[in-house]
Write a protein that holds these residues in place. Structure first.
Motif, PDB file in Angstrom:
ATOM      1  N   GLU A 134      -3.139   0.628   3.653  1.00 32.04           N
ATOM      2  CA  GLU A 134      -2.824   1.602   2.608  1.00 32.04           C
ATOM      3  C   GLU A 134      -1.641   2.480   3.017  1.00 32.04           C
ATOM      4  OE1 GLU A 134      -7.387   1.969   0.831  1.00 32.04           O
ATOM      5  OE2 GLU A 134      -6.674   3.355   2.375  1.00 32.04           O
ATOM      6  N   VAL A 135      -1.593   2.856   4.297  1.00 36.79           N
ATOM      7  CA  VAL A 135      -0.423   3.600   4.783  1.00 36.79           C
ATOM      8  C   VAL A 135       0.817   2.726   4.691  1.00 36.79           C
ATOM      9  CG1 VAL A 135       0.623   4.724   6.771  1.00 36.79           C
ATOM     10  CG2 VAL A 135      -1.812   5.033   6.315  1.00 36.79           C
ATOM     11  N   ALA A 136       0.691   1.452   5.093  1.00 38.00           N
ATOM     12  CA  ALA A 136       1.829   0.531   5.022  1.00 38.00           C
ATOM     13  C   ALA A 136       2.321   0.387   3.588  1.00 38.00           C
ATOM     14  CB  ALA A 136       1.421  -0.830   5.584  1.00 38.00           C
ATOM     15  N   GLN A 137       1.383   0.309   2.649  1.00 38.31           N
ATOM     16  CA  GLN A 137       1.750   0.204   1.230  1.00 38.31           C
ATOM     17  C   GLN A 137       2.508   1.440   0.774  1.00 38.31           C
ATOM     18  OE1 GLN A 137      -1.587  -0.549  -1.424  1.00 38.31           O
ATOM     19  NE2 GLN A 137      -0.550   0.452  -3.131  1.00 38.31           N
ATOM     20  N   ARG A 138       2.039   2.622   1.160  1.00 39.82           N
ATOM     21  CA  ARG A 138       2.701   3.866   0.750  1.00 39.82           C
ATOM     22  C   ARG A 138       4.074   4.005   1.400  1.00 39.82           C
ATOM     23  NH1 ARG A 138       0.864   7.978  -1.584  1.00 39.82           N
ATOM     24  NH2 ARG A 138       1.823   9.456  -0.128  1.00 39.82           N
ATOM     25  N   ALA A 139       4.228   3.464   2.625  1.00 35.53           N
ATOM     26  CA  ALA A 139       5.496   3.589   3.355  1.00 35.53           C
ATOM     27  C   ALA A 139       6.429   2.409   3.122  1.00 35.53           C
ATOM     28  CB  ALA A 139       5.212   3.729   4.850  1.00 35.53           C
ATOM     29  N   HIS A 140       5.965   1.414   2.331  1.00 37.71           N
ATOM     30  CA  HIS A 140       6.784   0.233   2.009  1.00 37.71           C
ATOM     31  C   HIS A 140       7.212  -0.513   3.276  1.00 37.71           C
ATOM     32  CE1 HIS A 140       6.911   1.766  -2.088  1.00 37.71           C
ATOM     33  NE2 HIS A 140       7.380   2.912  -1.633  1.00 37.71           N
ATOM     34  N   ILE A 141       6.249  -0.738   4.165  1.00 38.18           N
ATOM     35  CA  ILE A 141       6.508  -1.558   5.344  1.00 38.18           C
ATOM     36  C   ILE A 141       5.398  -2.591   5.472  1.00 38.18           C
ATOM     37  CG2 ILE A 141       7.724   0.298   6.563  1.00 38.18           C
ATOM     38  CD1 ILE A 141       5.263   0.688   8.291  1.00 38.18           C
TER      39      ILE A 141
END
Length: 283
Positions: free
Chosen positions: A39-46
């Protein structure tokens, strides 16, 4: 460096587990608090895989752009974002320039507490946005100036009254331009348009500024001495020190103090003569 990467990973995990998934539209049962890694990766686009490696200390050194996206994704405050950059890259992030129209009441009270030390707050483009009564007595009454004229460069190169106060105007002007160049470089790309407009204006209106700007000198503002020939107090020698305003990288504080007991006595007399009982400057 493995130790640094592990510290970065620990910080990312700590910030991630403090967030409320529901606030970001993530629902469902969870075994652990906070956002999931993906979910963090999704929000940070990585990539979720790379984010996992970063938390595990295996992702290598992230770029400044990635750290910026992580800071946004994790809803970091400005001090937290700076800490993230220190962990990830060993340096603070580039300053985010913000146009400033004034200062907080708390910062004004700091200025006002220095009753016998002239002090101002300036922006990265050297607009004066805060001052105390002592600065009005010694330097100029900024409140009487149009907002766009409360600029140290405009005053130095456009006001004969300010120019006449300088004991060695040429040396002061060279120092001011060199220190200004250093400040605007630190302000980053966000200030580029405002700086370009100011520099173009000064080059058109002041051949002296244009010549000094072409010299490309850069100096640190730091601290030093200044001599002011005041029409009422006479020649005053002052020490000056510049300070960063914590949490406000676009602002700097400049404080003047008398260099000798004799200068202190003349400065005190000037300030007391200019102020009424309520601390206001007499007309």
């Amino acid at each position: 460096m493995p130790g640094q990467a592990n510290t970065l990973g620990s910080y990312l995990k700590d910030r991630r587990t403090r967030l409320d998934p529901a606030a970001f539209g993530f629902t469902g049962r969870r075994r652990t608090p906070g956002l999931r890694r993906e979910e963090v990766a999704q929000r940070a686009h990585i990539s979720p895989t790379w984010y996992t490696w970063l938390e595990q200390g295996r992702g290598g050194a992230p770029s400044a752009a990635v750290l910026d996206r992580l800071a946004k994704g994790l809803m970091l405050t400005e001090p937290e974002r700076e800490h993230l950059f220190m962990l990830g890259l060993g340096r603070p992030p580039e300053v985010r320039y913000k146009a400033v129209d004034g200062i907080s009441p708390r910062l004004q009270r700091v200025l006002d507490a220095m009753e016998l030390s002239p002090a101002i707050i300036k922006t990265a483009t050297w607009d004066v946005v805060g001052w105390n009564v002592a600065a009005v007595a010694l330097l100029t009454d900024y409140a009487t100036l149009p907002r766009e004229q409360r600029n140290i460069l405009r005053l130095m190169f456009g006001s004969s009254r300010i120019r006449d106060k300088q004991e060695d105007w040429q040396s002061v002007a060279r120092f001011v331009v060199g220190a200004f160049r250093a400040d605007v470089a630190r302000a980053g790309a966000g200030a580029r348009e405002e700086v370009a407009g100011l520099v173009d204006e000064l080059c058109r209106t002041s051949p002296e500024f244009a010549a000094l700007w072409q010299d490309n000198d850069v100096v640190a503002h730091g601290e030093g001495f200044k001599r002011i020939r005041h029409p009422e107090a006479g020649l005053l020698e002052l020490e000056f020190s510049s300070f960063a305003v914590d949490g406000r990288p676009e602002l700097g504080m400049l404080v003047y103090n008398p260099a000798s007991p004799a200068d202190a006595a003349r400065l005190r007399a000037l300030i007391l003569a200019k102020t009424g009982k309520d601390g206001a400057i007499d007309p």
